[in-house]
Design an enzyme around this catalytic site. Structure first.
Site, PDB file in Angstrom:
ATOM      1  N   ASP A  70       6.669   7.053   5.123  1.00 10.49           N
ATOM      2  CA  ASP A  70       7.724   6.504   4.270  1.00 10.49           C
ATOM      3  C   ASP A  70       9.078   6.521   4.982  1.00 10.49           C
ATOM      4  OD1 ASP A  70       5.495   7.383   2.771  1.00 10.49           O
ATOM      5  OD2 ASP A  70       6.687   7.494   0.945  1.00 10.49           O
ATOM      6  N   HIS A  72      11.844   4.662   3.104  1.00 11.07           N
ATOM      7  CA  HIS A  72      12.631   4.665   1.866  1.00 11.07           C
ATOM      8  C   HIS A  72      14.109   4.323   2.042  1.00 11.07           C
ATOM      9  CE1 HIS A  72       9.855   5.580  -1.299  1.00 11.07           C
ATOM     10  NE2 HIS A  72       9.369   6.637  -0.672  1.00 11.07           N
ATOM     11  N   ASP A  98       6.243   1.988   1.810  1.00 13.24           N
ATOM     12  CA  ASP A  98       7.437   2.571   1.182  1.00 13.24           C
ATOM     13  C   ASP A  98       8.666   2.419   2.073  1.00 13.24           C
ATOM     14  OD1 ASP A  98       5.953   3.136  -1.032  1.00 13.24           O
ATOM     15  OD2 ASP A  98       6.418   5.263  -1.094  1.00 13.24           O
ATOM     16  N   ASP A 101      13.659   1.508  -1.828  1.00 16.09           N
ATOM     17  CA  ASP A 101      13.926   2.463  -2.915  1.00 16.09           C
ATOM     18  C   ASP A 101      14.397   3.819  -2.384  1.00 16.09           C
ATOM     19  OD1 ASP A 101      13.284   0.636  -4.890  1.00 16.09           O
ATOM     20  OD2 ASP A 101      11.212   1.299  -5.066  1.00 16.09           O
ATOM     21  N   ARG A 102      15.063   4.521  -3.288  1.00 14.82           N
ATOM     22  CA  ARG A 102      15.574   5.873  -3.047  1.00 14.82           C
ATOM     23  C   ARG A 102      16.786   5.903  -2.112  1.00 14.82           C
ATOM     24  NH1 ARG A 102      13.106   8.641  -7.207  1.00 14.82           N
ATOM     25  NH2 ARG A 102      10.836   8.633  -7.016  1.00 14.82           N
ATOM     26  N   ASN A 153       3.261   1.996  -2.485  1.00  8.46           N
ATOM     27  CA  ASN A 153       3.392   1.826  -3.934  1.00  8.46           C
ATOM     28  C   ASN A 153       4.773   1.318  -4.352  1.00  8.46           C
ATOM     29  OD1 ASN A 153       4.152   4.641  -3.148  1.00  8.46           O
ATOM     30  ND2 ASN A 153       4.760   4.777  -5.298  1.00  8.46           N
ATOM     31  N   HIS A 154       5.787   1.500  -3.508  1.00 13.12           N
ATOM     32  CA  HIS A 154       7.126   0.997  -3.839  1.00 13.12           C
ATOM     33  C   HIS A 154       7.295  -0.476  -3.488  1.00 13.12           C
ATOM     34  CE1 HIS A 154       9.523   4.530  -5.178  1.00 13.12           C
ATOM     35  NE2 HIS A 154       8.472   5.162  -4.670  1.00 13.12           N
ATOM     36  N   HIS A 203      -1.639   3.988   2.566  1.00 16.75           N
ATOM     37  CA  HIS A 203      -0.408   4.589   2.056  1.00 16.75           C
ATOM     38  C   HIS A 203      -0.705   5.793   1.175  1.00 16.75           C
ATOM     39  CE1 HIS A 203       3.667   5.129   0.746  1.00 16.75           C
ATOM     40  NE2 HIS A 203       3.222   5.201  -0.503  1.00 16.75           N
ATOM     41  N   ARG A 250       1.411  12.524 -11.218  1.00 11.60           N
ATOM     42  CA  ARG A 250       2.312  11.373 -11.215  1.00 11.60           C
ATOM     43  C   ARG A 250       2.103  10.496 -12.453  1.00 11.60           C
ATOM     44  NH1 ARG A 250       4.207  10.130  -5.829  1.00 11.60           N
ATOM     45  NH2 ARG A 250       3.080  11.230  -4.182  1.00 11.60           N
ATOM     46  N   HIS A 277       3.164   8.703   1.622  1.00 11.18           N
ATOM     47  CA  HIS A 277       3.268   8.788   0.164  1.00 11.18           C
ATOM     48  C   HIS A 277       3.828  10.086  -0.387  1.00 11.18           C
ATOM     49  CE1 HIS A 277       2.497   7.486  -3.871  1.00 11.18           C
ATOM     50  NE2 HIS A 277       1.416   8.233  -4.072  1.00 11.18           N
TER      51      HIS A 277
END
Length: 328
Positions: A70, A72, A98, A101-102, A153-154, A203, A250, A277
């Site tokens: 990731d 991110h 990923d 995001d974040r 997943n993002h 991932h 989750r 992940h």
């Protein structure tokens, strides 16, 4: 060759040269953390879409290779990864998803990675795609063979709208157009990779619905990531401490035990699962009797967790090592 054919060839070469020069300039701007105009983002994404479309759900890759987890939206840390590889322009890379995001720089991060994917296009021999009017439409060939991106997943509409990428696009572009462009591109990203027929790279993780590799090849990936089922689990699942499959805290995906990892690898004649992940304080972790490795390449995640980032180098003999780094 007739005069008309010669002229068309010269026009094609001119267009190719112009497009190559433009992409070179775009990469220079992106490495300097500049935001590209929306029309240029559209152009890069269209180029990448053509490449991803040809790659299939499963990538079959050879070592040596560098594998990253990731990122991110931590653009400066992505730059750090490249600076730690002396010959990164010719190094084979696999990123495990990923990208957005974040972090604060999701646009800069994903655009650089997608542009690098497109750049490798121009480093391979080329053929021309001609439309019905015999007018050059675009240039592409066998997909670039040393820069690969998997879906995380993002890389979905649902998640990226909730965790920062959507808002960042609105802030930096004034509309959701670029977000929509990338959400469309995300659906073209491959799902998994197999390295030297021995390493299964994904991932998230395994699924109770997954028995053989062929099931992944037959998945319809051209959609948003659902909330259940095989595609969901591949993006969301995590290794667990207990045997079998269990519910994931989750609230989506599942957890899978060491016995599941062992059974999957044996059935598919492989030696290792390589995934991302999950945050790892040391940048990576080794579990399930050394048969499962998690890599996380976003140090000091969300600017508060003080974790290391890491990436993994796999040589021609499938020996591997980890490079850890702190936030830039």
């Amino acid at each position: 060759m007739s005069k008309s054919q010669t002229k068309k060839s010269e026009e094609s070469n001119t267009e190719l040269n112009n497009e190559t020069i433009l992409l070179d300039q775009q990469l220079t701007d992106l490495f300097e953390q500049e935001i590209l105009p929306e029309n240029e983002v559209d152009q890069i994404c269209q180029l990448a879409e053509d490449i991803f479309l040809k790659e299939g759900n499963i990538l079959y890759l050879n070592s040596p290779i560098v594998v990253c987890g990731d990122t991110h939206g931590q653009f400066n840390d992505l730059q750090t990864i490249f600076t730690k590889i002396s010959n990164y322009r010719t190094t084979k890379f696999l990123f495990l998803g990923d990208y957005v995001d974040r972090g604060e720089y999701s646009i800069e991060t994903i655009t650089l990675l997608v542009a690098l994917k497109g750049k490798r296009l121009f480093q391979n021999e080329m053929i021309w795609v001609i439309n019905s009017q015999q007018k050059v439409n675009n240039a592409f060939v066998r997909y670039p063979d040393n820069f690969f991106l998997l879906r995380g997943n993002h890389e979905s509409k649902q998640v990226s709208k909730m965790y920062g990428f959507y808002d960042e696009c609105i802030k930096k572009y004034g509309s959701a157009s670029v977000w929509k462009t990338y959400c469309n591109l995300f659906e073209y990203l491959p799902i998994t990779a197999i390295i030297d027929n021995q390493i299964f790279a994904i991932h998230g993780g395994l699924s109770p619905n997954l028995k053989t590799i062929e099931q992944i090849q037959n998945l319809d990936r051209f959609r948003d990531i659902p909330n259940f089922g095989l595609l969901c689990d591949l993006m969301w699942s995590d290794p667990g401490e207990t045997n079998g499959f269990s519910e994931n805290t989750r609230g989506v995906g599942c957890t899978f035990g060491q016995d599941v990892t062992k059974k999957f690898l044996k059935k598919n004649n492989m030696e290792l699962i390589l995934r991302a992940h999950q945050l790892q304080m040391e940048g990576y972790s080794i579990k399930h009797n050394k048969k499962l490795i998690t890599i996380f390449s976003a140090p000091n995640y969300q600017s508060q967790l003080n974790n290391l980032g890491a990436f993994m180098k796999i040589d021609e003999n499938l020996s591997h090592s980890f490079v850890q780094f702190r936030k830039k």
